[in-house]
Design an enzyme around this catalytic site. Sequence first.
Site, PDB file in Angstrom:
ATOM      1  N   VAL A 310      11.149   3.906 -23.227  1.00 26.77           N
ATOM      2  CA  VAL A 310      11.366   4.106 -24.657  1.00 26.77           C
ATOM      3  C   VAL A 310      10.473   5.228 -25.170  1.00 26.77           C
ATOM      4  O   VAL A 310       9.419   5.516 -24.607  1.00 26.77           O
ATOM      5  CB  VAL A 310      11.090   2.816 -25.460  1.00 26.77           C
ATOM      6  N   SER A 311      10.910   5.859 -26.255  1.00 27.59           N
ATOM      7  CA  SER A 311      10.132   6.862 -26.974  1.00 27.59           C
ATOM      8  C   SER A 311       9.711   7.989 -26.031  1.00 27.59           C
ATOM      9  O   SER A 311      10.560   8.582 -25.369  1.00 27.59           O
ATOM     10  CB  SER A 311       8.942   6.184 -27.659  1.00 27.59           C
TER      11      SER A 311
END
Length: 707
Positions: A310-311
């Site tokens: 994620v991110s």
Amino acid sequence: MHHDNFRRLGNAAFAAAAALLAVACGGGDSSDGNTNPNIKPANIGTVTIQAYDGATDDLLTAGLGKDGLASATAPVPASPNSPTAAELRRYAIYTNYRAIVDTTAGGGFGSLYGPNVDAQGNVTTGQGKIAGVEYLAFSDDGSGQENVTMLVQIPNTFNQSKPCMITATSSGSRGVYGAIAVGEWGLKRGCAVAYTDKGTGAAPHDLDTDTVPLIDGTRTTRSAAGTNAQFAARPGILSLADFTAQVPHRLAFKHAHSQRNPEKDWGKFTLQAIEFGIWAINDRFGTVASNGVRQRTLAKSKIVVIASSVSNGGGAAVAAAEQDTDGLIDGVAVAEPNLNLPPNASILVKRGSKPVNASGRLLYDYITTANLLQLCASQATALVNAPAFATNQFYISRCQTLVDNKLISGTTVSDQAASALDQLHLAGWEPESDALHPSLSLFDTAASIAVTYANSYARASVTDRLCGYSFAATLADFKPAAIAPSVLASMFATGNGVPPTSTVQLINDRDLQHGPFMNGQSVSASNNRADANFDGAKCLRDLLTGTDSQAQALQSGVSQIQRSGNLHGKPALIVHGRSDGLLPVNHTSRPYLGFNRQQEGAASKLSYIEVENAQHFDAFIGAVSGYSNRYVPLHLYLIRALDAVYDNLTTGKALPPSQVVRTIPRGGATNTTTAPTLLPVNVPPISASPDAANQIAASTGSVDVPD
């Protein structure tokens, strides 16, 4: 690589024929069976292997179980000033898991996702502990200064007949356990998980005591650590000792101050984690030749590998897939990725057939824009019911400074804040992000990220204090102070790698009124106004277009972190929350879909899933009043994306097409943390055949997202 439902009879026959041919041609001395030794990658240093029984300790929850992760009582070390490596690991898993997902029952933890929810989505009565082994090592380029942490978890349920692995590169600027909540998907499936801190990390170099973190989070002096330090700052113009004598109590963090621009290598580090994972799998399961040498029985062609996270970790997974020239990665499934497109990509992004105001800008471009405008915008009358809204005199003063600099207009605070909010819209933020600006301002998010990335891109030393910023602990007077020994000792576990974190704050060293002072409460020297350091924000912004040596260094660094858009035909799913206020969809996932089509054309197998009522920080849903009423967990859609990519690779099931998923907020009383329980109806599945009104259209250089 291609996987035919794990059925490789044809491959086996070919391998047997090849072996016979090798013998017939006199190829190699295989009398001892040592035909394919499992050679450790050259970049990997000393490896530590630790087994966990799945009861007192485990891979996923560090022995805490589902209930322990959900508990507000943290597993603090018994001796806070001298925690053990095992205590730091447990504390890090606890902190990092809770930093990525909402661990409240009302938010779906324990019912829709979480350690006790099995790979098929069934709620079990267990605690979700997973037995297995961990392999831990540094990857280094030979200098002893890179020391990127690599970690591979192999569950005892690893299936040698259906071997699989996912990556879980750390999110944000976190340490190696930063994406443990992503790794959960793989561990439940019996897959190995390859983690890396990607050259970032939570534990700082404390310049006062000249102590540094080791690979396991424990600390020692810089001289004692030598090349075994996870991070040790290097001097700039001043020596570290002279700098500390002049500017005491400062801390250096690896992402900001390593002088290596690690982001340019996030893809490489993720690929190295996969290679380390393949070696570790074979170290555990490879056959042993008669001469005692472990063999590479499970070649990379036999292992299904999905790049995920994620991110920033999601961006690293995409970068790795783009840079994968050895067939290490089979598919990609990421959430809210940080994706930087080249400025000349020229992707047209439309919403409801109308071009959006701005799209495809670099993170440094839009985060420095937010750093100028967001504090003022957070005071808009339209946002009085937003989470964490509060009248703030520093932000009001920022509004006036923006007017004075002709960046916004208005004579009243209400008009000025509305103008700042309009400017954010013109810069590419969607209206769905409006309600997030007050809470992001409260945490000084834009400033801390802008400062971290400016230092990283410019390869600045901690002694340079780029744009007059530094990092330090503060006390009630908001001035730099020596960090508490117990806080420093656990920062490997409690920190996130950027301020504010674990009492560490961003410091404005150019506040002439107070001296060095906490950024959000500081005075700009140019106007003697307490406007939360407009001068620093403008300095950071000017580096993007400036011509001095620091600006040129930063611009060179920015040029090294841009994506190519070519995933080489790998099946891929990107999920992103429409409301994301940190990494806006108009600058990241939306234009990347078009950029990928531009680069791959019909060969592209990328689908983009945009989730309504989802934003960047799932952990805030149960922690910040007002989030639970408005936002659904994006993490649930990452799980579904991983399921879809895995099914595609192992059974041939088609990936869902690009679409908007229409979720339903939990509602309830405004600005509470106790919204009605999240139910399946709130978070509908990704559709295999979405209605026309939900379909996202992508063509060469263009993306059209429905309203």
